[in-house]
Design an enzyme around this catalytic site. Structure first.
Site, PDB file in Angstrom:
ATOM      1  N   LYS A 220     106.799 -23.445  43.451  1.00 36.83           N
ATOM      2  CA  LYS A 220     107.341 -24.169  44.590  1.00 36.83           C
ATOM      3  C   LYS A 220     108.043 -25.462  44.183  1.00 36.83           C
ATOM      4  CE  LYS A 220     104.752 -22.592  48.592  1.00 36.83           C
ATOM      5  NZ  LYS A 220     104.115 -22.991  49.841  1.00 36.83           N
TER       6      LYS A 220
ATOM      7  N   ARG B  51     111.368 -10.692  45.455  1.00 37.34           N
ATOM      8  CA  ARG B  51     110.973  -9.271  45.519  1.00 37.34           C
ATOM      9  C   ARG B  51     111.353  -8.714  46.881  1.00 37.34           C
ATOM     10  NH1 ARG B  51     107.041 -10.041  49.292  1.00 37.34           N
ATOM     11  NH2 ARG B  51     105.915 -11.994  49.121  1.00 37.34           N
TER      12      ARG B  51
END
Lengths: 463, 126
Positions: free
Chosen positions: A116, A290
């Protein structure tokens, strides 16, 4: 194009990939743990290889076992699905070293965007808005910092999580004392009293942009998915387009996602997640490198198969659409996650035997599932057992269709989140599209209270 | 033809007297079928005298270890003796050991054969 793809996953997503491969004329290899011997993906793939015992760490997360299964079956590519090893840069790299194509972004892009803090730094550089706050730790100039960020603000522990050292401040006069409290808490909990400040987004929506990128650097962004209905960061229902979105904000959000993808040198499909504030401003949260659980929503809205796209992009083919086509909104779509969980008991997992199952069908209904009558939901993995995706020309029609499809959904043997979804559809805030990420939690709390309340009354009358 | 509960009961009683588990009757489009709950225990097989050796991993099976040939059928093995290795990707090998002392009654995987987790490799006769 690939000849044989190994699917390093289980459940509905393994079946989803097997279906795409079959449509593309590619052979498939399923891998499975001891607990999934009777799973549908094992039966539907061209070949299946047992890779280990039930715990995921010894099977679906076992890189050596998965690579060995690819080797003995002669697979030339690996599709990781979602979860498990799908965002593991080391796994992606290991596939490459073993001569297998990893169907996903390159390992360096996963690394850059997977954490992050590095992803946020990259977003800032690319001019993508992030939640306003202090760039580093909070110092003596806290008052100026707070004015720049704008009240209300959150004070957060730099070393922490789990609510420790977390303080909400609404008024400037409380700021100093609350910072001191946060520092004391953080010091006690993490032996590190440093804190930073971030703007509090009081009523956020979770809105995300699906992107697809080829190896030549061409990037397209699809219409947003709204995943605001979630509980403890677990998404329960997703829809597209967002009832809170206007075309101008959509264009800006799509551009932000494309800018970030380009800055990261991203390839293949991915999702850029944002918080959308009530005033139309939005802030980058993270990138999922993904395929996502909720990808069918975008497939319906755009009329575009994202798994085909993933496979073609991984094989080095160029994108076969431009931004104009990707932006088209052809329908409204809603996805309901049907989990083997009991909403009345805090969404506690309910694995077990499915005695009978009748799946909805008919116009505008798509079901992605690996369950069948007589299937036992194992307790080792996540509780998602089916995704019901409905589509209709408008949101209200989609809601009506959802209601009909949920009524048809007939499962015996285990408790599921179907009643929760039915309840959501009946709520006016949901119907009117006026809700935030706190809504589902509040709604379920109120419903559980009501159920327990009426139970108490009936017990009372019996005495 | 019509049947009432009393008739059904008579059929059920009769069924219980037989060694049948299920009976069905059909005449034209009508009919019924009754089955008894299978309470009778499944006849237990006598316990096998062989101890199976299953593959602990997926990969390529190599008989023997460190230059030693693998144990041939009929040869004696000690408990925990290494019978072979499962070669995995990235150079990892997982040893296959005898769970009990005895003789190799039969081997199922040949040298260089692909095996999965749980593949039957040997029967040992203790």
């Amino acid at each position: 194009m690939f000849k044989k793809i190994l699917i390093a996953n289980r459940g509905e997503i393994a079946l989803r990939v097997i279906r795409a491969c079959r449509e593309m004329g590619i052979k498939t290899v399923a891998v499975y743990s001891e607990a999934d011997r009777d799973s549908l993906h094992v039966q539907r793939a061209d070949e299946a290889v047992a890779i280990g015992p039930a715990p995921a760490a010894m099977s679906y997360l076992n890189v050596d076992a998965i690579l060995s299964a690819a080797q003995i079956t002669g697979a030339d590519a690996v599709h990781p699905g979602y979860g498990f090893l799908s965002e593991n840069a080391e796994f992606a790299a290991a596939c490459g070293e073993a001569g297998l194509s990893f169907i996903g972004p390159r390992p360096d892009a996963i690394r850059k965007l997977g954490h992050k803090s590095t992803a946020k730094a990259l977003a800032r550089e690319a001019g993508v808005p992030v939640v306003p706050g202090t760039k580093g730790l909070l110092g003596a100039d806290f008052m100026e910092a707070a004015r720049a960020v704008g009240f209300p603000v959150m004070i957060k522990a730099a070393a922490g999580g789990g609510g420790k050292g977390l303080r909400m401040v609404r008024r400037s006069e409380d700021l100093e004392s609350q910072i001191k409290l946060a520092q004391t808490e953080a010091q006690a909990a993490f032996k590190d009293g440093s804190v930073y400040m971030e703007k509090l987004i009081e009523s956020p929506r979770h809105v995300e942009i699906q992107i697809a990128c080829d190896i030549r650097g061409q990037v397209v962004a699809f219409p947003e998915r709204d995943c605001t209905l979630q509980r403890r960061h677990q998404k329960l229902l997703e829809e597209s387009p967002s009832p809170a979105m206007i075309p101008e904000t959509r264009r800006r959000m799509q551009k932000a996602a494309v800018d970030l993808a380009k800055a990261a040198g991203y390839t293949n499909v991915g999702t850029v997640e944002f918080l959308l504030d009530t005033d139309g401003s939005f802030y980058f949260i993270e990138v999922n490198t993904r395929l996502q659980v909720e990808h069918p929503v975008t497939e319906i809205v755009s009329g575009f198969d994202l798994v085909w796209t993933q496979i073609r992009l991984a094989a080095g083919e160029p994108l076969n659409i431009g931004q104009e086509r990707a932006s088209e909104i052809r329908a409204h779509a809603i996805e309901h996650r049907i989990n083997a969980e009991d909403p009345q008991r805090g969404f506690a997992p309910c694995p077990g035997l499915i005695e009978s199952a009748w799946l909805p069908a008919g116009p505008g209904v798509r079901v992605e599932t690996h369950i069948y009558p007589g299937y036992t939901v194992p307790s080792y993995y996540d509780s998602l057992i089916a995704k019901l995706i409905v589509s209709a020309p408008t949101r209200m029609e989609a809601i009506a269709r959802s209601r009909r499809a949920l009524d048809e959904f007939d499962l015996d043997g285990i408790r599921t989140t179907i009643p929760f979804h039915r309840m959501v559809l009946d709520q006016r805030p949901f119907q009117e599209g006026r809700f935030d990420t706190h809504y589902a939690e509040k709604l379920n709390h109120a419903a559980t209270e009501a159920a327990h309340g009426s139970l108490a009354i009936s017990n009372g009358s019996q005495n | 033809m019509t049947m009432n509960d009393g008739d059904m009961k008579a059929v059920l009683e009769w069924l219980k007297d037989t060694d049948l588990a299920e009976v069905s009757f059909k005449e034209g489009r009508e009919g019924f079928s009754l089955s008894l709950p299978t309470t009778a225990p499944v006849p237990a097989f006598p316990p096998s005298r062989y101890v199976p050796v299953l593959s602990p991993a997926v990969g390529v099976y190599r008989k023997g270890s460190a230059g030693k040939a693998g144990a041939a059928d009929g040869s004696a093995v000690a408990r925990n003796a290494v019978l072979g290795m499962v070669e995995q990707a990235r150079g990892k090998s997982v040893p296959v050991t005898a769970p009990k002392a005895g003789k190799i009654a039969r081997s199922f995987a040949s040298d260089g054969e692909a095996v999965e987790y749980g593949s039957l490799l040997y029967f040992i006769e203790p």
